[in-house]
Design a protein around this motif. Structure first.
Motif, mmCIF file in Angstrom:
data_model
loop_
_atom_site.group_PDB
_atom_site.id
_atom_site.type_symbol
_atom_site.label_atom_id
_atom_site.label_comp_id
_atom_site.label_asym_id
_atom_site.label_seq_id
_atom_site.Cartn_x
_atom_site.Cartn_y
_atom_site.Cartn_z
ATOM 1 N N THR A 104 0.793 -1.168 0.060
ATOM 2 C CA THR A 104 0.179 -0.203 -0.040
ATOM 3 C C THR A 104 0.782 1.215 -0.035
ATOM 4 O O THR A 104 0.600 2.300 -0.699
ATOM 5 C CB THR A 104 -0.887 0.008 1.199
ATOM 6 O OG1 THR A 104 -1.674 -1.078 1.152
ATOM 7 C CG2 THR A 104 -1.915 1.364 1.294
ATOM 8 N N LEU A 105 1.961 1.415 0.912
ATOM 9 C CA LEU A 105 2.933 2.359 0.762
ATOM 10 C C LEU A 105 3.530 2.723 -0.290
ATOM 11 O O LEU A 105 3.488 4.000 -0.951
ATOM 12 C CB LEU A 105 3.871 1.977 1.910
ATOM 13 C CG LEU A 105 4.657 3.445 2.387
ATOM 14 C CD1 LEU A 105 3.681 4.526 2.970
ATOM 15 C CD2 LEU A 105 5.782 2.947 3.386
ATOM 16 N N LEU B 138 0.758 3.791 -2.854
ATOM 17 C CA LEU B 138 0.593 5.573 -2.417
ATOM 18 C C LEU B 138 1.738 6.350 -2.858
ATOM 19 O O LEU B 138 1.635 7.571 -2.766
ATOM 20 C CB LEU B 138 0.209 5.595 -0.999
ATOM 21 C CG LEU B 138 -1.044 4.931 -0.481
ATOM 22 C CD1 LEU B 138 -1.124 5.057 1.099
ATOM 23 C CD2 LEU B 138 -2.367 5.587 -1.300
ATOM 24 N N GLY B 139 2.978 5.978 -3.082
ATOM 25 C CA GLY B 139 4.156 6.626 -3.502
ATOM 26 C C GLY B 139 3.898 7.404 -4.774
ATOM 27 O O GLY B 139 4.271 8.436 -4.950
ATOM 28 N N SER C 27 0.806 8.309 -5.604
ATOM 29 C CA SER C 27 0.011 9.529 -5.516
ATOM 30 C C SER C 27 0.489 10.882 -5.054
ATOM 31 O O SER C 27 1.715 10.972 -4.763
ATOM 32 C CB SER C 27 -1.061 8.969 -4.499
ATOM 33 O OG SER C 27 -0.641 8.957 -3.249
ATOM 34 N N LEU D 127 -0.328 12.055 -2.104
ATOM 35 C CA LEU D 127 -0.669 12.301 -0.791
ATOM 36 C C LEU D 127 0.709 12.668 0.175
ATOM 37 O O LEU D 127 1.783 12.205 -0.691
ATOM 38 C CB LEU D 127 -1.124 10.834 -0.339
ATOM 39 C CG LEU D 127 -2.610 10.566 -0.392
ATOM 40 C CD1 LEU D 127 -2.817 9.097 -0.135
ATOM 41 C CD2 LEU D 127 -3.580 11.577 0.033
ATOM 42 N N ARG E 178 0.410 8.838 3.743
ATOM 43 C CA ARG E 178 0.850 7.563 3.261
ATOM 44 C C ARG E 178 1.009 6.645 4.478
ATOM 45 O O ARG E 178 0.672 5.249 4.448
ATOM 46 C CB ARG E 178 1.775 7.509 2.333
ATOM 47 C CG ARG E 178 1.760 8.564 1.100
ATOM 48 C CD ARG E 178 2.995 8.591 0.340
ATOM 49 N NE ARG E 178 2.660 9.930 -0.482
ATOM 50 C CZ ARG E 178 3.910 10.279 -1.233
ATOM 51 N NH1 ARG E 178 5.231 9.813 -1.044
ATOM 52 N NH2 ARG E 178 3.717 10.988 -2.385
ATOM 53 N N GLN E 179 1.799 7.089 5.267
ATOM 54 C CA GLN E 179 2.083 6.024 6.525
ATOM 55 C C GLN E 179 1.092 5.678 7.242
ATOM 56 O O GLN E 179 0.615 4.453 7.654
ATOM 57 C CB GLN E 179 3.134 6.676 7.566
ATOM 58 C CG GLN E 179 4.507 6.838 6.729
ATOM 59 C CD GLN E 179 5.317 5.501 6.973
ATOM 60 O OE1 GLN E 179 4.941 4.550 7.502
ATOM 61 N NE2 GLN E 179 6.434 5.769 6.132
ATOM 62 N N SER F 78 -1.064 3.294 5.358
ATOM 63 C CA SER F 78 -0.638 1.951 5.353
ATOM 64 C C SER F 78 -1.013 1.401 6.711
ATOM 65 O O SER F 78 -1.164 0.047 6.619
ATOM 66 C CB SER F 78 0.688 2.044 4.719
ATOM 67 O OG SER F 78 1.544 2.590 5.745
#
Length: 291
Positions: A51-52, A55-56, A58, A60, A65-66, A69
């Motif tokens: 997930t992290l 999201l990298g 995106s 955000l 992000r943390q 996740s």
């Protein structure tokens, strides 16, 4: 008395034997439940990293992000716990937990309305395109550089290096002025000269001084010079020019350098920057009599 003790002892032994029998019967399910729990923990870590990584790509903020996740990781573990309850045939316990969770969730939601509003606002702020780490913003009567955005507050660093934590809800509901939305910032400087000054010469001198002292200003056409009015002791003017920075601190430094340069230029050309003067006009001569 001995008979009662014997009966109690027998009941205790029977109960323990029942527990042991039940444990032996459910031993395969318990082993499976343990394996599912271990797999859930391993899977939660893997999905959290995945997930992290996703999201990298995106827009955000890193802190968001943390958080997302970690929430995904917790969700996977909770799902594993529900599966374990089903494997152990604890459906009644599961229903009780779900019912209690619903009531507790309602109570917590009512008690934490402000916190939930900040959490929602933090998620929304993380999706705002023109609001990111390093931007210099002004909001809620505070201005500074954004150093963090989490689920509770926006943290900005002011010029004096102090940190201000503004609740996400207030940032979202109030106007935000972003000085970093462009690659440059405008410096606005106000001053005044004496009434006896050559106004055209003052204008040319100020524009020339700005061009010579700032690399971002390449031509005289990039400097705006305007006389703003007749003051009590001076004719006031305003000059504007751009610098290649979006930091509020750099704007103040540029303004300081401009003041120093203009003051030197005025001193070299005998141009006076007057201070407030009050003239007293008496209609009749004052007679002083000696006693």
């Amino acid at each position: 008395m001995n008979l009662k003790i014997g009966e109690a002892w027998k009941k205790m032994i029977d109960r323990i034997e029942g527990w042991v029998d039940q444990l032996i019967i459910n031993l395969p399910n318990i082993i499976i439940a343990i394996m599912v729990f271990i797999m859930a923990i391993i899977l939660s870590k893997y999905i959290s990293k995945l997930t992290l990584k996703l999201l990298g790509k995106s827009k955000l903020q890193p802190s968001m992000r943390q958080v997302i996740s970690r929430l995904v990781s917790v969700f996977v573990i909770l799902l594993g716990l529900f599966l374990i309850l089903g494997i152990l045939d604890l459906s009644k316990t599961l229903n009780t937990i779900l019912t209690g969770a619903g009531v507790a969730g309602l109570a917590v939601g009512l008690a934490l309305q402000g916190a939930l509003a900040n959490t929602y606002s933090g998620i929304v702020l993380s999706y705002i395109k023109h609001l990111k780490f390093g931007d210099w913003i002004q909001t809620n009567n505070y201005s500074g550089e954004i150093v963090d955005i989490d689920l509770r507050s926006v943290t900005i660093k002011e010029i004096d290096n102090n940190l201000v934590y503004i609740p996400n809800k207030l940032v979202l509901e109030n106007p935000i002025k972003n000085f970093s939305s462009t690659a440059q910032s405008r410096v606005i400087l106000e001053c005044g000269v004496g009434y006896s000054s050559d106004l055209e010469f003052v204008r040319e001198l100020v524009i020339k001084t700005i061009v010579e002292n700032f690399e971002a200003v390449e031509t005289t056409n990039e400097v705006i010079f305007l006389y703003t009015g007749f003051g009590d002791s001076s004719i006031n003017f305003q000059t504007r020019f751009w610098i290649n920075s979006t930091s509020g601190l750099e704007v103040l430094k540029a303004k300081t350098n401009a003041i120093i340069a203009i003051k030197k230029a005025f001193d070299a050309n005998d141009i006076n920057i007057p201070f407030p003067i009050r003239t007293l006009d008496f209609p009749k001569p004052i007679e002083i009599t000696a006693e």
